[in-house]
Design an enzyme around this catalytic site. Structure first.
Site, PDB file in Angstrom:
ATOM      1  N   GLY A  41      31.494  40.804  33.566  1.00 12.63           N
ATOM      2  CA  GLY A  41      31.196  39.924  34.376  1.00 12.63           C
ATOM      3  C   GLY A  41      31.705  40.047  35.948  1.00 12.63           C
ATOM      4  O   GLY A  41      32.541  41.124  35.967  1.00 12.63           O
ATOM      5  N   HIS A  42      31.312  39.538  36.937  1.00 11.56           N
ATOM      6  CA  HIS A  42      31.668  39.854  38.059  1.00 11.56           C
ATOM      7  C   HIS A  42      33.002  39.372  38.513  1.00 11.56           C
ATOM      8  O   HIS A  42      33.790  38.793  37.838  1.00 11.56           O
ATOM      9  CB  HIS A  42      30.734  39.387  39.301  1.00 11.56           C
ATOM     10  CG  HIS A  42      30.619  37.630  39.108  1.00 11.56           C
ATOM     11  ND1 HIS A  42      31.749  37.125  39.632  1.00 11.56           N
ATOM     12  CD2 HIS A  42      29.517  36.763  38.587  1.00 11.56           C
ATOM     13  CE1 HIS A  42      31.379  35.572  39.362  1.00 11.56           C
ATOM     14  NE2 HIS A  42      30.164  35.417  38.690  1.00 11.56           N
ATOM     15  N   SER A  45      35.085  36.117  37.538  1.00 15.18           N
ATOM     16  CA  SER A  45      34.164  35.450  36.499  1.00 15.18           C
ATOM     17  C   SER A  45      35.132  35.014  35.478  1.00 15.18           C
ATOM     18  O   SER A  45      34.657  34.052  34.543  1.00 15.18           O
ATOM     19  CB  SER A  45      33.190  36.290  35.898  1.00 15.18           C
ATOM     20  OG  SER A  45      34.076  37.418  35.137  1.00 15.18           O
ATOM     21  N   GLU A 167      39.638  47.060  32.478  1.00 16.45           N
ATOM     22  CA  GLU A 167      39.029  48.132  33.463  1.00 16.45           C
ATOM     23  C   GLU A 167      39.448  49.414  33.381  1.00 16.45           C
ATOM     24  O   GLU A 167      39.482  50.269  34.482  1.00 16.45           O
ATOM     25  CB  GLU A 167      39.344  47.296  34.638  1.00 16.45           C
ATOM     26  CG  GLU A 167      38.745  46.044  34.912  1.00 16.45           C
ATOM     27  CD  GLU A 167      37.294  45.931  35.131  1.00 16.45           C
ATOM     28  OE1 GLU A 167      36.503  46.913  34.961  1.00 16.45           O
ATOM     29  OE2 GLU A 167      36.798  44.778  35.290  1.00 16.45           O
TER      30      GLU A 167
END
Length: 280
Positions: A41-42, A45, A167
């Site tokens: 998702g951006h 999000s 991430e």
């Protein structure tokens, strides 16, 4: 199969937010033992908030979170955390030991693991991530990909049931990303550890068993990566970049080259183009 993570109608709004929109809203999600799930998702999000709700950094204001069959609350928090490992975005922020082996051993020592068992776990974990030759190396001398592999070794040395990658490849160069992704794939082959990968990298997400797309704090889409990313227009409208091979294939289709919309990997693209060329 056994549910490792079970979120039911989970909602969370940050108290300092001027807006009243929840960071995560009415989220329901079940992850089974042994699955590799990618959350994409951006920015904004809700995917990072989801990770915090799962590892107990946040507690839901509505709904329930269960891990390993236990409701997540202040009483069960430490028991739950003993069964999960975390690897974060910046590997340099995770190192505490003077050498690679010291760093991998740090959490084991804090958990009171006996010395001989600790040595065996450190050796095994470094071997699994192919970093056993660097046991006496200072971490800051390693490449980005090597640092992140050491961070993964530190997590799996604890023998978690759940490995969360937040991430973990976003600050790495292409070679470093390949090293980390290959490490995750190898871990899956060697054990039934459950992997939850929160990522911007759709190349990484393509390797997962299931992908969940977050948008505006809600679950926008869920399913097989090929099916989800096959909706090219919807995915790009969310501000996500499709895998390189998918973009090249789309450009080739505009030039009359017949390629399937489900094509996502570079190897598939090469194989199909080679086949088309050979048949001419």
């Amino acid at each position: 199969m056994t549910a490792i993570i079970d979120l039911r109608d989970v909602t969370y709004t940050y108290p300092a937010e001027e807006e009243t929109r929840p960071a995560v809203a009415n989220l329901t999600l079940t992850i089974e033992q042994g699955e590799w799930i990618a959350i994409v998702g951006h920015n904004g999000s809700g995917k990072s908030t989801m990770a915090k709700l799962i590892n107990g950094l946040l507690f839901p204001q509505q709904g329930t979170v269960e891990l390993f069959g236990l409701p997540l609350n202040e009483q069960t928090l430490w028991e739950i955390r003993s069964n999960l490992g975390m690897v974060f975005q910046n590997p340099d922020n995770q190192f505490v030991g003077a050498t690679v082996q010291d760093d991998v051993a740090f959490a084991l020592e804090n958990n009171g693991i006996p010395y001989q068992e600790m040595v065996e776990r450190v050796t095994s974990a470094l071997k699994q991530v192919q970093m056993e030759e660097f046991v006496n190396q200072e971490p800051h001398h390693l490449s980005g990909g090597q640092k992140q592999r050491v961070a993964i070794a530190g997590a799996i040395a604890l023998r978690p049931k759940l490995l969360i990658l937040d991430e973990a490849t976003s600050m790495l160069d292409p070679q470093g990303r390949r090293e980390v992704i290959q490490t995750i794939r190898a871990l899956r082959d060697l054990s039934d550890v459950t992997v939850l990968s929160i990522t911007h990298d759709l190349e990484e997400a393509m390797l997962a068993d299931r992908v969940i797309v977050m948008n505006g704090g809600e679950k926008y889409a869920e399913g097989n990566p090929r099916d989800v990313f096959g909706n090219r227009d919807e995915i790009t409208a969310l501000g996500l970049d499709l895998p390189f091979a998918a973009n090249v294939a789309a450009l080739l289709r505009t030039q009359g080259v017949e390629l399937p919309s489900t094509l996502m990997s570079e190897q598939e693209l090469v194989d199909l183009l080679w086949t088309l060329h050979s048949n001419k």
